[in-house]
Design an enzyme around this catalytic site. Structure first.
Site, PDB file in Angstrom:
ATOM      1  N   ARG A   1      41.370  53.825  58.206  1.00 24.15           N
ATOM      2  CA  ARG A   1      41.083  53.670  56.767  1.00 24.15           C
ATOM      3  C   ARG A   1      42.370  53.681  55.935  1.00 24.15           C
ATOM      4  NH1 ARG A   1      39.559  57.745  53.442  1.00 24.15           N
ATOM      5  NH2 ARG A   1      38.670  58.976  55.126  1.00 24.15           N
TER       6      ARG A   1
ATOM      7  N   TYR B   1      33.744  31.863  38.965  1.00 27.40           N
ATOM      8  CA  TYR B   1      32.714  32.007  40.006  1.00 27.40           C
ATOM      9  C   TYR B   1      31.615  32.930  39.488  1.00 27.40           C
ATOM     10  CZ  TYR B   1      30.650  33.991  44.233  1.00 27.40           C
ATOM     11  OH  TYR B   1      29.790  34.464  45.189  1.00 27.40           O
TER      12      TYR B   1
ATOM     13  N   ASP C   1      42.217  34.391  39.684  1.00 30.57           N
ATOM     14  CA  ASP C   1      41.523  34.139  40.948  1.00 30.57           C
ATOM     15  C   ASP C   1      41.944  32.736  41.387  1.00 30.57           C
ATOM     16  OD1 ASP C   1      39.706  33.319  42.923  1.00 30.57           O
ATOM     17  OD2 ASP C   1      38.097  34.571  42.130  1.00 30.57           O
TER      18      ASP C   1
ATOM     19  N   LYS D   1      37.344  31.640  52.156  1.00 36.76           N
ATOM     20  CA  LYS D   1      37.357  30.190  51.936  1.00 36.76           C
ATOM     21  C   LYS D   1      38.566  29.553  52.617  1.00 36.76           C
ATOM     22  CE  LYS D   1      33.731  31.000  49.416  1.00 36.76           C
ATOM     23  NZ  LYS D   1      33.908  32.296  48.839  1.00 36.76           N
TER      24      LYS D   1
END
Ligand SMILES: Cc1ncc(COP(=O)(O)O)c(C=O)c1O
Length: 325
Positions: free
Chosen positions: A24, A76, A137, A162
């Site tokens: 982690r 988005y 973004d 993507k």
């Protein structure tokens, strides 16, 4: 390829934790992928389990209850859905037209270039002139076409699911920070909340980055050709393409617009489009030409017949179906 290290723990060095000791807090495969992405973007990259996780972690680490985000209206849609979810925790957001200036009193400006799916491009100078930290973004641009930190952004955000991944087999997000202190704060928040990307996804990102430049060049050539053909098609009224505008047809179009956000694009019209594959932005097979594995999967699904097909949820070409009895 770099090795994939799935360890959750690493041995102490001389009785003390070494560079890696508990996954982690960080892991070597993730650190390697962050180095590679950071070098492409010119900043400090941090991976998250998805683009949405990167978005959530960034605003939660950076902002306080009562703060307001100015969000590009065309961004988005999942980003506005996420910000609406966070309203319960005291974060507010207002939407604005990113081709102009953001509202003056925002505590964070969030733009997207080009926006998904409407492909608007922000006014970078107006966004950079705003006193609040700026997030870009750049999922659809990738560092091949846009390096947000060079456009005065404080943070670049990616859905690495993507183009960065490029093979539609990973879910991953990233934030790239201009400022080392901000990166440290975000890293600490990530460790505490456990919003951590797994080594497998980081390794797949490393694989994707190796071919990013050639893939983006090819995507661009293909998109240019598709835009050219659509621009000449008599049934298409408008082509959304960044460089080249489609020509209007002289014949009366039988479909008003292909834009699904357009309220006039009624359900029956939309159904005529019959999308076959979910969009992945960056997968290998083109939508018109499934690769042999997908063709085999489709044949298998067809052979299942209707009732069984619905029983196994077989509308996804990437899912291997088994006979359900
Ligand atoms: C521009 C953009 N940002 C963020 C996201 C969210 O990314 P993810 O699906 O990896 O959570 C998406 C997803 O489609 C996107 O297109």
């Amino acid at each position: 390829m770099e090795p994939l290290d799935r360890s959750a723990i690493w041995p102490y060095v001389d009785g003390e934790p070494g560079a890696y000791y508990y996954q982690r807090y960080g892991h070597p495969t993730g650190a390697e992928a962050e180095r590679a992405l950071g070098a492409l973007e010119g900043g400090s990259a941090l991976l998250f389990p998805s683009g949405a996780a990167a978005t959530a972690a960034l605003v939660l680490a950076l902002l306080e209850p009562g703060d307001t985000i100015a969000l590009a209206r065309d961004a988005y849609y999942g980003t506005s859905v996420l910000f609406r979810e966070l309203e319960r925790w005291g974060l507010q957001f207002v939407e604005f037209d990113q081709t102009g200036a953001p509202p003056g009193d925002a505590d964070l400006v969030w733009i997207e270039s080009p926006s998904n799916p409407l492909l608007t491009v922000p006014d970078f100078d107006a966004a950079a002139a705003h006193p609040a930290p700026l997030v870009i973004d750049s999922t659809a641009s990738t560092p091949i076409y846009l390096r947000p930190l060079e456009r005065d952004a404080d943070f670049a955000v990616h859905s690495a699911t993507k183009y960065l991944g490029g093979h539609h087999d990973l879910l991953l997000g990233a934030v790239v920070c201009r400022d080392a202190q901000a990166a440290e704060r975000l890293r600490e928040f990530r460790t505490r909340t456990g919003i951590v990307a797994a080594p497998d996804a980081a390794w797949l990102l490393l694989r994707g980055l190796k071919t990013l430049e050639v893939r983006m060049r090819r995507h661009t050539e293909t998109a240019k050709e598709i835009a050219r053909r659509l621009g000449e098609h008599p049934g298409v009224e408008r082509v959304r393409y960044l460089v080249r505008r489609g020509r209007r047809s002289r014949r009366r179009p039988h479909r008003r617009d292909l834009d699904p956000h357009d309220p006039e694009c009624h359900e029956p019209r939309r159904r005529r489009l019959r999308p076959r594959d979910p969009p992945s932005l960056g997968g290998r097979p083109s939508p018109g030409k499934p690769d042999p594995a997908e063709r085999r999967a489709r044949r298998r699904r067809r052979s299942l017949g209707r009732p069984r097909r619905s029983a196994c949820g077989g509308c996804n070409p990437h899912v291997t179906c088994h006979r359900v009895r």
